[in-house]
Write a protein that holds these residues in place. Structure first.
Motif, PDB file in Angstrom:
ATOM      1  N   PHE A 171      45.295  51.548 -45.367  1.00  0.00           N
ATOM      2  CA  PHE A 171      44.582  50.694 -44.419  1.00  0.00           C
ATOM      3  C   PHE A 171      44.983  51.036 -42.981  1.00  0.00           C
ATOM      4  O   PHE A 171      44.124  51.191 -42.101  1.00  0.00           O
ATOM      5  CB  PHE A 171      44.893  49.226 -44.723  1.00  0.00           C
ATOM      6  CG  PHE A 171      44.091  48.237 -43.929  1.00  0.00           C
ATOM      7  CD1 PHE A 171      42.993  47.600 -44.494  1.00  0.00           C
ATOM      8  CD2 PHE A 171      44.418  47.927 -42.618  1.00  0.00           C
ATOM      9  CE1 PHE A 171      42.248  46.677 -43.772  1.00  0.00           C
ATOM     10  CE2 PHE A 171      43.685  47.017 -41.881  1.00  0.00           C
ATOM     11  CZ  PHE A 171      42.590  46.386 -42.457  1.00  0.00           C
ATOM     12  N   THR A 172      46.292  51.159 -42.749  1.00  0.00           N
ATOM     13  CA  THR A 172      46.768  51.449 -41.393  1.00  0.00           C
ATOM     14  C   THR A 172      46.365  52.852 -40.957  1.00  0.00           C
ATOM     15  O   THR A 172      46.076  53.078 -39.776  1.00  0.00           O
ATOM     16  CB  THR A 172      48.295  51.291 -41.309  1.00  0.00           C
ATOM     17  OG1 THR A 172      48.922  52.136 -42.292  1.00  0.00           O
ATOM     18  CG2 THR A 172      48.717  49.851 -41.564  1.00  0.00           C
ATOM     19  N   ALA A 173      46.329  53.799 -41.904  1.00  0.00           N
ATOM     20  CA  ALA A 173      45.935  55.169 -41.565  1.00  0.00           C
ATOM     21  C   ALA A 173      44.474  55.230 -41.134  1.00  0.00           C
ATOM     22  O   ALA A 173      44.103  55.957 -40.214  1.00  0.00           O
ATOM     23  CB  ALA A 173      46.176  56.090 -42.750  1.00  0.00           C
TER      24      ALA A 173
ATOM     25  N   LYS B 105      43.499  38.818 -48.384  1.00  0.00           N
ATOM     26  CA  LYS B 105      42.289  37.992 -48.380  1.00  0.00           C
ATOM     27  C   LYS B 105      41.145  38.630 -49.154  1.00  0.00           C
ATOM     28  O   LYS B 105      40.445  37.962 -49.919  1.00  0.00           O
ATOM     29  CB  LYS B 105      41.849  37.720 -46.948  1.00  0.00           C
ATOM     30  CG  LYS B 105      40.617  36.819 -46.841  1.00  0.00           C
ATOM     31  CD  LYS B 105      40.304  36.476 -45.393  1.00  0.00           C
ATOM     32  CE  LYS B 105      39.101  35.549 -45.310  1.00  0.00           C
ATOM     33  NZ  LYS B 105      38.781  35.182 -43.894  1.00  0.00           N
ATOM     34  N   TYR B 106      40.963  39.959 -48.996  1.00  0.00           N
ATOM     35  CA  TYR B 106      39.782  40.616 -49.569  1.00  0.00           C
ATOM     36  C   TYR B 106      40.062  41.414 -50.851  1.00  0.00           C
ATOM     37  O   TYR B 106      39.136  41.913 -51.487  1.00  0.00           O
ATOM     38  CB  TYR B 106      39.134  41.517 -48.518  1.00  0.00           C
ATOM     39  CG  TYR B 106      38.567  40.729 -47.367  1.00  0.00           C
ATOM     40  CD1 TYR B 106      37.326  40.103 -47.466  1.00  0.00           C
ATOM     41  CD2 TYR B 106      39.280  40.580 -46.178  1.00  0.00           C
ATOM     42  CE1 TYR B 106      36.805  39.360 -46.417  1.00  0.00           C
ATOM     43  CE2 TYR B 106      38.771  39.835 -45.115  1.00  0.00           C
ATOM     44  CZ  TYR B 106      37.531  39.229 -45.248  1.00  0.00           C
ATOM     45  OH  TYR B 106      37.020  38.484 -44.206  1.00  0.00           O
TER      46      TYR B 106
ATOM     47  N   VAL C 286      38.843  46.894 -45.224  1.00  0.00           N
ATOM     48  CA  VAL C 286      38.568  47.752 -44.059  1.00  0.00           C
ATOM     49  C   VAL C 286      37.268  47.328 -43.387  1.00  0.00           C
ATOM     50  O   VAL C 286      37.186  47.226 -42.150  1.00  0.00           O
ATOM     51  CB  VAL C 286      38.504  49.233 -44.480  1.00  0.00           C
ATOM     52  CG1 VAL C 286      37.975  50.093 -43.337  1.00  0.00           C
ATOM     53  CG2 VAL C 286      39.888  49.722 -44.909  1.00  0.00           C
ATOM     54  N   ASP C 287      36.226  47.066 -44.180  1.00  0.00           N
ATOM     55  CA  ASP C 287      34.948  46.611 -43.612  1.00  0.00           C
ATOM     56  C   ASP C 287      35.133  45.310 -42.841  1.00  0.00           C
ATOM     57  O   ASP C 287      34.589  45.141 -41.734  1.00  0.00           O
ATOM     58  CB  ASP C 287      33.912  46.401 -44.724  1.00  0.00           C
ATOM     59  CG  ASP C 287      33.391  47.719 -45.294  1.00  0.00           C
ATOM     60  OD1 ASP C 287      33.606  48.770 -44.643  1.00  0.00           O
ATOM     61  OD2 ASP C 287      32.800  47.695 -46.387  1.00  0.00           O
TER      62      ASP C 287
ATOM     63  N   TYR D  34      36.774  45.822 -39.406  1.00  0.00           N
ATOM     64  CA  TYR D  34      35.885  46.336 -38.362  1.00  0.00           C
ATOM     65  C   TYR D  34      34.834  45.295 -37.954  1.00  0.00           C
ATOM     66  O   TYR D  34      34.438  45.212 -36.789  1.00  0.00           O
ATOM     67  CB  TYR D  34      35.198  47.620 -38.818  1.00  0.00           C
ATOM     68  CG  TYR D  34      36.113  48.823 -38.778  1.00  0.00           C
ATOM     69  CD1 TYR D  34      36.731  49.203 -37.590  1.00  0.00           C
ATOM     70  CD2 TYR D  34      36.362  49.578 -39.920  1.00  0.00           C
ATOM     71  CE1 TYR D  34      37.577  50.299 -37.542  1.00  0.00           C
ATOM     72  CE2 TYR D  34      37.204  50.684 -39.880  1.00  0.00           C
ATOM     73  CZ  TYR D  34      37.808  51.040 -38.688  1.00  0.00           C
ATOM     74  OH  TYR D  34      38.652  52.119 -38.627  1.00  0.00           O
ATOM     75  N   ASN D  35      34.370  44.491 -38.908  1.00  0.00           N
ATOM     76  CA  ASN D  35      33.356  43.485 -38.610  1.00  0.00           C
ATOM     77  C   ASN D  35      33.935  42.242 -37.941  1.00  0.00           C
ATOM     78  O   ASN D  35      33.242  41.556 -37.186  1.00  0.00           O
ATOM     79  CB  ASN D  35      32.620  43.074 -39.891  1.00  0.00           C
ATOM     80  CG  ASN D  35      31.771  44.190 -40.451  1.00  0.00           C
ATOM     81  OD1 ASN D  35      31.230  45.002 -39.699  1.00  0.00           O
ATOM     82  ND2 ASN D  35      31.660  44.249 -41.778  1.00  0.00           N
ATOM     83  N   ASN D  36      35.196  41.964 -38.241  1.00  0.00           N
ATOM     84  CA  ASN D  36      35.838  40.773 -37.677  1.00  0.00           C
ATOM     85  C   ASN D  36      37.288  41.113 -37.345  1.00  0.00           C
ATOM     86  O   ASN D  36      38.216  40.670 -38.017  1.00  0.00           O
ATOM     87  CB  ASN D  36      35.775  39.620 -38.688  1.00  0.00           C
ATOM     88  CG  ASN D  36      36.310  38.327 -38.111  1.00  0.00           C
ATOM     89  OD1 ASN D  36      36.328  38.124 -36.900  1.00  0.00           O
ATOM     90  ND2 ASN D  36      36.775  37.448 -38.990  1.00  0.00           N
ATOM     91  N   PRO D  37      37.496  41.911 -36.300  1.00  0.00           N
ATOM     92  CA  PRO D  37      38.853  42.358 -35.971  1.00  0.00           C
ATOM     93  C   PRO D  37      39.756  41.192 -35.582  1.00  0.00           C
ATOM     94  O   PRO D  37      39.268  40.150 -35.105  1.00  0.00           O
ATOM     95  CB  PRO D  37      38.625  43.306 -34.787  1.00  0.00           C
ATOM     96  CG  PRO D  37      37.336  42.867 -34.195  1.00  0.00           C
ATOM     97  CD  PRO D  37      36.488  42.399 -35.347  1.00  0.00           C
ATOM     98  N   PRO D  38      41.049  41.342 -35.794  1.00  0.00           N
ATOM     99  CA  PRO D  38      41.970  40.251 -35.455  1.00  0.00           C
ATOM    100  C   PRO D  38      42.020  40.009 -33.958  1.00  0.00           C
ATOM    101  O   PRO D  38      41.866  40.939 -33.157  1.00  0.00           O
ATOM    102  CB  PRO D  38      43.326  40.765 -35.979  1.00  0.00           C
ATOM    103  CG  PRO D  38      43.182  42.252 -35.964  1.00  0.00           C
ATOM    104  CD  PRO D  38      41.742  42.531 -36.311  1.00  0.00           C
ATOM    105  N   THR D  39      42.228  38.766 -33.595  1.00  0.00           N
ATOM    106  CA  THR D  39      42.384  38.416 -32.184  1.00  0.00           C
ATOM    107  C   THR D  39      43.745  38.896 -31.712  1.00  0.00           C
ATOM    108  O   THR D  39      44.762  38.598 -32.355  1.00  0.00           O
ATOM    109  CB  THR D  39      42.282  36.896 -31.997  1.00  0.00           C
ATOM    110  OG1 THR D  39      41.021  36.454 -32.503  1.00  0.00           O
ATOM    111  CG2 THR D  39      42.390  36.531 -30.530  1.00  0.00           C
TER     112      THR D  39
END
Length: 273
Positions: free
Chosen positions: A8-10, A25-26, A33-34, A37-42
């Motif tokens: 994931f980090t790579a 969570k997923y 990963v999706d 990108y769709n809801n990046p962390p604040t």
């Protein structure tokens, strides 16, 4: 989980902490990963080093914050010194020993959490408490760190009384929140459903009463200290053992203490049936 975190980090360049959050969570790497990108962390707010140093100076005694300062800090945070969440704080701030906090660990830890005020710390404690209850990977990290920072200097084991105290607050917290949710020991059936225990429902696992049984067994067994191996393997044992202790694999590399406990627990289950 560790392999998925690395992937994931790579791919995303995210932190390991964010990777664990999305994967927990997923469940699946591609979905996580999706979602990233769709809801990046604040982005976490930037904490002030000077404010954190000032707070550290308020509680320190000599070079470090020690027991008296920790008690005062707990009063200001409105938290009991025996609250399980402080074990998560110890992990985050890399506490060198119980009731002790170094300046570097304090500043680096709170900066990583993005807080530099008592009110912010109060809010963060609630988040850490929830994460500890629900996130198996995070629970494991805190659980293992608890052994390291609470073990007396120069000792290879943790005193039984202290180990029992930690188990009594950690295990119920993980069971209630799901971090220690049961992992069925038997393979899934051919339809892919969870294996059944004969009662028409999913296989049951560790029960709250069993934590007390474990403590009583160790006392009766004359145990004086708990080794790192027993401490770490007990975590896996709690997650995987069935409620009747029938599916325990005696050929697996469990510590002999756990082997003996299984026989003790089977007798108690039979006696209480």
């Amino acid at each position: 989980m560790d392999a998925q975190v690395a992937q994931f980090t790579a791919v995303t360049g995210a932190s390991a902490k964010d990777a664990r959050k999305y994967l927990t969570k997923y469940k699946r790497l591609d979905l996580a990963v999706d979602a990233y990108y769709n809801n990046p962390p604040t982005p976490a707010p930037q904490a002030s080093t000077s404010k954190l140093n000032a707070l550290f100076d308020k509680y320190k005694d000599g070079d470090d914050i020690t027991i008296d300062g920790t008690i005062k800090l707990c009063e200001d945070l409105d938290v009991n010194p025996e609250d399980v969440v402080l074990l998560a704080v110890a992990y985050e701030l890399k506490s060198p020993s119980m009731g002790q906090w170094s300046r570097k660990g304090w500043v680096d830890g709170w900066k990583a959490l993005g807080v530099d005020t008592i009110d912010g710390m109060k809010t963060t404690l609630q988040k850490l408490r929830e994460q500890l209850a629900t996130d198996t990977d995070y629970f494991r990290h805190v659980y293992n760190y608890t052994f390291e920072f609470s073990r007396p200097p120069g000792q290879r084991s943790l005193g039984l009384d202290m180990a029992q105290g930690f188990w009594q607050i950690l295990i119920p917290h993980g069971l209630q929140g799901g971090a220690l949710a049961h992992v069925p020991s038997a393979a899934q059936d051919e339809d892919g459903d969870d294996s059944m225990d004969g009662s028409g429902g999913p296989e049951e696992g560790w029960k709250d009463d069993y934590t007390q049984w474990w403590s009583e067994f160790l006392e009766k067994n004359g145990t004086k200290g708990v080794s790192k191996d027993v401490w770490q393997m007990f975590f896996e044992f709690v997650r995987t053992i069935d409620s009747k202790f029938e599916k325990y694999d005696v050929e697996a590399a469990w510590p002999s203490t756990i082997d003996d406990f299984v026989e003790y627990a089977k007798n108690r289950v039979a006696g209480n049936a």
